[in-house]
Design a protein around this motif. Structure first.
Motif, mmCIF file in Angstrom:
data_model
loop_
_atom_site.group_PDB
_atom_site.id
_atom_site.type_symbol
_atom_site.label_atom_id
_atom_site.label_comp_id
_atom_site.label_asym_id
_atom_site.label_seq_id
_atom_site.Cartn_x
_atom_site.Cartn_y
_atom_site.Cartn_z
ATOM 1 N N GLN A 7 0.333 4.484 0.644
ATOM 2 C CA GLN A 7 0.208 5.386 1.789
ATOM 3 C C GLN A 7 0.905 4.807 3.019
ATOM 4 N N ASN A 37 0.850 -1.188 0.000
ATOM 5 C CA ASN A 37 0.000 0.000 0.000
ATOM 6 C C ASN A 37 0.891 1.246 0.000
ATOM 7 N N GLU A 65 -0.636 6.779 -8.408
ATOM 8 C CA GLU A 65 -1.061 5.437 -7.995
ATOM 9 C C GLU A 65 -2.167 4.930 -8.927
ATOM 10 N N ARG A 66 -3.104 5.804 -9.297
ATOM 11 C CA ARG A 66 -4.181 5.412 -10.224
ATOM 12 C C ARG A 66 -3.628 5.068 -11.604
ATOM 13 N N LEU A 82 0.385 15.058 -2.414
ATOM 14 C CA LEU A 82 -0.946 14.510 -2.698
ATOM 15 C C LEU A 82 -1.118 14.059 -4.151
ATOM 16 N N GLN A 121 -1.313 10.214 -5.246
ATOM 17 C CA GLN A 121 -2.528 9.425 -5.402
ATOM 18 C C GLN A 121 -2.913 9.301 -6.874
ATOM 19 N N LYS A 122 -2.671 10.350 -7.645
ATOM 20 C CA LYS A 122 -2.970 10.287 -9.083
ATOM 21 C C LYS A 122 -2.017 9.328 -9.792
#
Length: 156
Positions: A126, A124, A147-148, A141, A144-145
């Motif tokens: 995070q 994971n 990660e997608r 932050l 997170q993009k």
């Protein structure tokens, strides 16, 4: 006894450099990257190549969703062994080896084994970040993009 012999030609006032006299050198700040034949030795290299092909196929859509430039510094024993840039801010997107040509929004410094676990979905992101397994500088932050993007790539 030592004698200094100077073989430098004397320079006169008004003498300038001649075209082609000096060779422009690259930036001294760029870390030495392995020779391309050696890149296959890194387990992350084929993953980066595959993600690069994915970005070439769907990059325009990703640019609309992500709008960021990421630089990934892959490390081994605390030293950068590979650098890749994922540009999902300009044109139809691009991914290339080396440092970002334009300022990166986010820079990740990740040991290669951790990168492999992250990109293959075995860890994971995070939790790994909070545990100090890798470092992030810039706009954290936006990770997170990215990660997608990796999750979309993994589906193919």
């Amino acid at each position: 006894m030592w004698k200094r012999i100077d073989h430098q030609p004397k320079i006169k006032a008004g003498d300038g450099t001649q075209p082609g006299q000096f060779k422009e050198l690259g930036s001294a700040r760029e870390p030495a990257m392995p020779h391309p034949l050696e890149l296959s030795e890194f387990q992350s290299f084929p993953v980066f190549e595959d993600i690069s092909h994915h970005i070439k196929e769907v990059g325009a859509q990703l640019v609309k969703k992500v709008n960021a430039i990421f630089q990934l510094d892959i490390t081994k024993n605390g030293k950068t062994i590979l650098q890749w840039t994922i540009d999902l801010k300009n044109g139809s997107g691009d991914m290339y080896p080396g440092s970002a040509r334009l300022p990166a929004d986010t820079v990740f410094t990740i040991p290669e084994p951790v990168f492999m676990e992250l990109v293959l979905g075995k860890m994971n992101p995070q939790k790994a970040f909070l545990a100090g397994k890798f470092k992030v500088s810039g706009k954290v932050l936006l990770g997170q993009k990215l990660e997608r993007v990796f999750k979309d790539w993994a589906k193919f």
